[in-house]
Design an enzyme around this catalytic site. Structure first.
Site, PDB file in Angstrom:
ATOM      1  N   ASP A   6       0.826  -1.209   0.000  1.00 23.47           N
ATOM      2  CA  ASP A   6       0.000   0.000   0.000  1.00 23.47           C
ATOM      3  C   ASP A   6       0.861   1.259   0.000  1.00 23.47           C
ATOM      4  O   ASP A   6       2.053   1.220   0.325  1.00 23.47           O
ATOM      5  CB  ASP A   6      -0.946   0.013   1.213  1.00 23.47           C
TER       6      ASP A   6
ATOM      7  N   GLU B 201      -0.048  -1.370   5.610  1.00 17.64           N
ATOM      8  CA  GLU B 201       1.031  -1.005   6.544  1.00 17.64           C
ATOM      9  C   GLU B 201       0.889   0.455   6.961  1.00 17.64           C
ATOM     10  O   GLU B 201       1.208   0.820   8.079  1.00 17.64           O
ATOM     11  CB  GLU B 201       2.400  -1.232   5.881  1.00 17.64           C
ATOM     12  N   GLU B 202       0.421   1.273   6.019  1.00 17.29           N
ATOM     13  CA  GLU B 202       0.375   2.721   6.262  1.00 17.29           C
ATOM     14  C   GLU B 202      -0.802   3.131   7.148  1.00 17.29           C
ATOM     15  O   GLU B 202      -0.910   4.292   7.517  1.00 17.29           O
ATOM     16  CB  GLU B 202       0.306   3.482   4.931  1.00 17.29           C
TER      17      GLU B 202
ATOM     18  N   GLU C  76      12.095  -1.338   3.328  1.00 18.59           N
ATOM     19  CA  GLU C  76      11.717   0.086   3.398  1.00 18.59           C
ATOM     20  C   GLU C  76      12.906   0.942   2.957  1.00 18.59           C
ATOM     21  O   GLU C  76      14.061   0.527   3.074  1.00 18.59           O
ATOM     22  CB  GLU C  76      11.361   0.469   4.845  1.00 18.59           C
TER      23      GLU C  76
HETATM   24 ZN   LIG Z   1       6.859   2.168   3.988  1.00 14.34          ZN
END
Ligand SMILES: [Zn+2]
Length: 383
Positions: free
Chosen positions: A78, A140-141, A165
């Site tokens: 995402d 995740e966000e 990341e």
């Molecule tokens: Zn990230």
């Protein structure tokens, strides 16, 4: 265009925004399906794990090679929402300019999937002594519900994990934990001319805030980690709402604050201490106190400096491992006993903002680095 760039381009042009606000939230399934197709064609065994009844939010686990152990390469599918009108190019159209590829998710972190696949292509499944596992998560966000679901159903029992990341290809072995907290005081309204006519939640909040700051100062004095800037657990008094008029006793006051704990500091214990102190501070004011996390917390994360994955990443990149100030999915892998690092191409400084981009020159370097780590941990496992 080479395959790597072609894949990044396709991933960027497949929107997968996740957001707490429902009107901005989108499914990630199309990204998962894209990845599933590519990974299957490259000899991975692919499992798509739907998180919702309609399957529109999903995680993915792909495995190349057989046997126990293995190296996990993990990322989130995402992106955050984008600022309409602030981009110089279409956020969903990968655009090359001055050595950078612009697009939403270019750095954070769609490119990593293409990099991980490109690196894996260099290895014949039959030659792998331990498998390569590529994991892709949803949401995740916004609350990390994807990795939390994956943890419940079972993160594969691999030997090591890398979260791709954006760290400018420098190994990261720790970050702080984060929790957003609230505290709520309820009293009774009354005419301001006589304080005994009501129970002022604002008077209580004044004391409660002092109690929070006292706990923060105690933590600052008792526990430091020089691997972080700042080297202490922090608490930010973020917002406060209460009352409506100068001549009314305030019946309700709420304050929200964040707590960012160093690895080794137990967030539940900190919260317990905070609540005890707040209760003591408002004793005698006849107020009702409630408090707790606004969302599920992201735990702190630390992998020992002498872990094999840390050592290997330091040796291959030439950089000493460090810390980052943002939260990642790494602690969920650590909790399962996997030595984990955060390591990926791109700069976090450009993430979550207009004109997010990925330096093109970083991509082949990232592929080489991930391939070297696969060689190190999947061809001749070091245990
Ligand atoms: Zn990230």
């Amino acid at each position: 265009m080479n395959l790597l760039l072609e894949r990044i381009t396709q991933l960027i042009s497949t929107p997968s925004i996740s957001a707490v606000v429902p009107e901005f939230d989108m499914p990630n399934r199309k990204v998962i399906d894209l990845l599933a197709g590519w990974l299957t064609s490259e000899g991975f065994a692919v499992q798509v794990l739907p998180m919702t009844a309609n399957g529109q939010k999903a995680n993915l686990i792909a495995t190349k090679g057989k046997g126990p152990g293995g190296l996990i390469l993990s990322g989130h599918t995402d992106t955050v929402p984008f600022d309409e009108g602030k981009w110089q190019s279409d956020p969903f159209k990968a655009t090359e300019r001055d050595g950078y590829l612009y697009g939403l998710g270019s750095a954070d972190m769609k490119s990593f999937f293409a990099v991980a696949m490109e690196a894996s292509r260099r290895f014949d499944a039959s030659k792998l002594k331990e498998p390569i596992l590529i994991l892709a998560t949803a949401d995740e966000e916004c609350g990390m519900s994807g990795i939390r679901a994956l943890q419940k159903s079972g993160i594969p029992k691999a030997r090591h994990a890398i979260i791709g990341e954006p760290t400018n290809l420098r190994p990261i072995r720790m970050h702080k934990g984060v929790s957003m907290e609230y505290l709520d005081l309820i009293g009774r309204s009354g005419h301001s001319s006589d304080p005994t006519l009501g129970r002022s939640a604002l008077e209580g909040m004044r004391r409660a805030m002092n109690a929070v700051v006292e706990v923060r100062e105690e933590l600052e004095r008792s526990y430091r980690n020089e691997g972080f800037v700042p080297p202490t657990t922090t608490m930010n008094l973020g917002n406060i709402h209460g009352g409506d008029n100068p001549n009314r006793i305030c019946a309700h006051c709420q304050m929200q604050f964040d707590v960012r704990v160093l690895p080794g500091v137990d967030l539940d214990k900190v919260r317990h201490t905070l609540h005890d102190r707040i209760r003591q501070s408002i004793e005698g004011l006849e107020l009702t106190f409630t408090g707790g996390p606004l969302h599920e917390a992201v735990p702190p994360f630390e992998t020992p400096a002498d872990a094999a994955i840390v050592r290997a990443a330091e040796e291959l990149t030439g950089f000493a491992s460090g810390s980052v100030s943002f939260g990642t999915e790494a602690p969920f892998f650590s909790q399962e006993g996997l030595p984990t690092i955060v390591l990926g191409p791109g700069d976090i400084a450009v993430a979550h903002q207009p004109n997010e981009c990925m330096e093109l020159a970083a991509l082949p370097r990232a592929v080489d680095l991930i391939a070297s780590l696969i060689a190190r941990f999947c061809l001749a496992p070091v245990g």
